[in-house]
Design a protein around this motif. Structure first.
Motif, PDB file in Angstrom:
ATOM      1  N   TYR A 274       5.315   7.938  -5.064  1.00  0.00           N
ATOM      2  CA  TYR A 274       4.603   7.728  -3.806  1.00  0.00           C
ATOM      3  C   TYR A 274       5.533   7.968  -2.623  1.00  0.00           C
ATOM      4  CZ  TYR A 274       0.483   6.024  -6.194  1.00  0.00           C
ATOM      5  OH  TYR A 274      -0.657   5.936  -6.974  1.00  0.00           O
ATOM      6  N   ALA A 275       5.042   8.752  -1.666  1.00  0.00           N
ATOM      7  CA  ALA A 275       5.892   9.195  -0.563  1.00  0.00           C
ATOM      8  C   ALA A 275       5.950   8.197   0.587  1.00  0.00           C
ATOM      9  CB  ALA A 275       5.396  10.535  -0.043  1.00  0.00           C
ATOM     10  N   TYR A 276       4.876   7.490   0.806  1.00  0.00           N
ATOM     11  CA  TYR A 276       4.800   6.601   1.966  1.00  0.00           C
ATOM     12  C   TYR A 276       4.414   5.198   1.538  1.00  0.00           C
ATOM     13  CZ  TYR A 276       4.704  11.094   4.333  1.00  0.00           C
ATOM     14  OH  TYR A 276       5.013  12.368   4.763  1.00  0.00           O
ATOM     15  N   TRP A 277       5.006   4.223   2.221  1.00  0.00           N
ATOM     16  CA  TRP A 277       4.804   2.816   1.870  1.00  0.00           C
ATOM     17  C   TRP A 277       4.593   1.981   3.133  1.00  0.00           C
ATOM     18  CZ3 TRP A 277       4.755   0.864  -3.095  1.00  0.00           C
ATOM     19  CH2 TRP A 277       5.117   1.767  -4.107  1.00  0.00           C
ATOM     20  N   GLY A 278       3.784   0.944   2.961  1.00  0.00           N
ATOM     21  CA  GLY A 278       3.664  -0.050   4.006  1.00  0.00           C
ATOM     22  C   GLY A 278       4.745  -1.101   3.881  1.00  0.00           C
ATOM     23  N   GLN A 279       4.710  -2.067   4.774  1.00  0.00           N
ATOM     24  CA  GLN A 279       5.736  -3.103   4.800  1.00  0.00           C
ATOM     25  C   GLN A 279       5.408  -4.269   3.863  1.00  0.00           C
ATOM     26  OE1 GLN A 279       3.271  -2.943   6.915  1.00  0.00           O
ATOM     27  NE2 GLN A 279       2.548  -5.070   7.008  1.00  0.00           N
ATOM     28  N   GLY A 280       4.193  -4.310   3.383  1.00  0.00           N
ATOM     29  CA  GLY A 280       3.796  -5.339   2.432  1.00  0.00           C
ATOM     30  C   GLY A 280       3.108  -6.521   3.080  1.00  0.00           C
ATOM     31  N   THR A 281       2.280  -7.179   2.296  1.00  0.00           N
ATOM     32  CA  THR A 281       1.629  -8.407   2.730  1.00  0.00           C
ATOM     33  C   THR A 281       1.749  -9.429   1.596  1.00  0.00           C
ATOM     34  OG1 THR A 281      -0.412  -9.358   3.657  1.00  0.00           O
ATOM     35  CG2 THR A 281      -0.689  -7.692   1.932  1.00  0.00           C
ATOM     36  N   HIS A 282       2.061 -10.661   1.958  1.00  0.00           N
ATOM     37  CA  HIS A 282       2.322 -11.685   0.960  1.00  0.00           C
ATOM     38  C   HIS A 282       1.030 -12.318   0.471  1.00  0.00           C
ATOM     39  CE1 HIS A 282       6.798 -12.140   1.465  1.00  0.00           C
ATOM     40  NE2 HIS A 282       6.501 -11.457   2.542  1.00  0.00           N
ATOM     41  N   VAL A 283       0.948 -12.450  -0.839  1.00  0.00           N
ATOM     42  CA  VAL A 283      -0.159 -13.174  -1.465  1.00  0.00           C
ATOM     43  C   VAL A 283       0.446 -14.298  -2.303  1.00  0.00           C
ATOM     44  CG1 VAL A 283      -2.015 -13.055  -3.156  1.00  0.00           C
ATOM     45  CG2 VAL A 283      -1.704 -11.196  -1.503  1.00  0.00           C
ATOM     46  N   THR A 284       0.013 -15.513  -2.019  1.00  0.00           N
ATOM     47  CA  THR A 284       0.471 -16.661  -2.788  1.00  0.00           C
ATOM     48  C   THR A 284      -0.737 -17.362  -3.364  1.00  0.00           C
ATOM     49  OG1 THR A 284       2.382 -16.955  -1.321  1.00  0.00           O
ATOM     50  CG2 THR A 284       1.787 -18.805  -2.747  1.00  0.00           C
TER      51      THR A 284
ATOM     52  N   CYS B  71       0.858  -1.171   0.000  1.00  0.00           N
ATOM     53  CA  CYS B  71       0.000   0.000   0.000  1.00  0.00           C
ATOM     54  C   CYS B  71       0.900   1.227   0.000  1.00  0.00           C
ATOM     55  CB  CYS B  71      -0.868  -0.062   1.249  1.00  0.00           C
ATOM     56  SG  CYS B  71      -1.759   1.417   1.672  1.00  0.00           S
ATOM     57  N   ALA B  72       0.483   2.294  -0.676  1.00  0.00           N
ATOM     58  CA  ALA B  72       1.299   3.494  -0.740  1.00  0.00           C
ATOM     59  C   ALA B  72       0.418   4.733  -0.814  1.00  0.00           C
ATOM     60  CB  ALA B  72       2.233   3.440  -1.951  1.00  0.00           C
ATOM     61  N   ALA B  73       0.987   5.853  -0.398  1.00  0.00           N
ATOM     62  CA  ALA B  73       0.256   7.121  -0.396  1.00  0.00           C
ATOM     63  C   ALA B  73       1.034   8.179  -1.162  1.00  0.00           C
ATOM     64  CB  ALA B  73       0.018   7.592   1.043  1.00  0.00           C
ATOM     65  N   VAL B  74       0.291   8.972  -1.929  1.00  0.00           N
ATOM     66  CA  VAL B  74       0.886  10.059  -2.710  1.00  0.00           C
ATOM     67  C   VAL B  74       0.022  11.300  -2.533  1.00  0.00           C
ATOM     68  CG1 VAL B  74      -0.362   9.420  -4.811  1.00  0.00           C
ATOM     69  CG2 VAL B  74       1.792  10.693  -4.990  1.00  0.00           C
ATOM     70  N   ALA B  75       0.650  12.469  -2.552  1.00  0.00           N
ATOM     71  CA  ALA B  75      -0.094  13.713  -2.395  1.00  0.00           C
ATOM     72  C   ALA B  75      -1.235  13.796  -3.404  1.00  0.00           C
ATOM     73  CB  ALA B  75       0.840  14.899  -2.565  1.00  0.00           C
ATOM     74  N   ARG B  76      -2.356  14.319  -2.990  1.00  0.00           N
ATOM     75  CA  ARG B  76      -3.575  14.186  -3.783  1.00  0.00           C
ATOM     76  C   ARG B  76      -3.567  14.980  -5.078  1.00  0.00           C
ATOM     77  NH1 ARG B  76      -8.395  17.133  -0.295  1.00  0.00           N
ATOM     78  NH2 ARG B  76      -8.115  19.230  -1.093  1.00  0.00           N
ATOM     79  N   HIS B  77      -2.614  15.908  -5.246  1.00  0.00           N
ATOM     80  CA  HIS B  77      -2.565  16.625  -6.521  1.00  0.00           C
ATOM     81  C   HIS B  77      -1.883  15.789  -7.607  1.00  0.00           C
ATOM     82  CE1 HIS B  77       1.412  17.503  -4.796  1.00  0.00           C
ATOM     83  NE2 HIS B  77       1.826  17.664  -6.032  1.00  0.00           N
TER      84      HIS B  77
END
Length: 124
Positions: free
Chosen positions: A111-121, A96-102
């Motif tokens: 994208y400025a901010y990121w999560g650590q990730g979740t694995h999908v198999t 998941c990531a976040a970027v300024a809304r403009h």
């Protein structure tokens, strides 16, 4: 401190479904567009989906279009990724990531901010 925490990943058979969640804290959710990216082993991180800060518009990678839905709940500061008809090629770590809304962008570097990730198999 901004935190994005993904959850909902796991092992699923081909054709199955998963719903990923991303809970955001430390940022004003309504001032960011949110995106999902994924990275398979040995491959570059790739765009999956994005949603505008107000939920007004969404965009999807061609590889997932019609099978994946991104949504958000601003009251809960959470963005979701519903994935259906999963294929083995969907196996990856999902971020998941976040970027300024403009910015309306599918480029990971924006994208400025990121999560650590979740694995999908996805097993075939």
């Amino acid at each position: 401190q901004v935190r994005l925490v993904e959850s909902g990943g796991g092992l699923v058979q081909a054709g199955g479904s998963l719903r990923l969640s991303c809970a955001a804290s430390g940022l004003t959710f309504s001032t960011f567009n949110m995106g999902w990216f994924r990275q398979a082993p040995g491959k570059e991180r790739e765009f999956v989906a994005t949603i505008r800060w107000n939920g007004g518009s969404t965009s999807y990678a061609d590889s997932v279009k019609g099978r994946v839905t991104i949504s958000s709940d601003n009251a809960k500061n959470t963005v979701y990724l519903q994935m259906n008809s999963l294929k083995s090629e969907d196996t990856a770590v999902y971020y998941c990531a976040a970027v300024a809304r403009h910015l309306i962008t599918t480029i990971a570097a924006d994208y400025a901010y990121w999560g650590q990730g979740t694995h999908v198999t996805v097993s075939s």
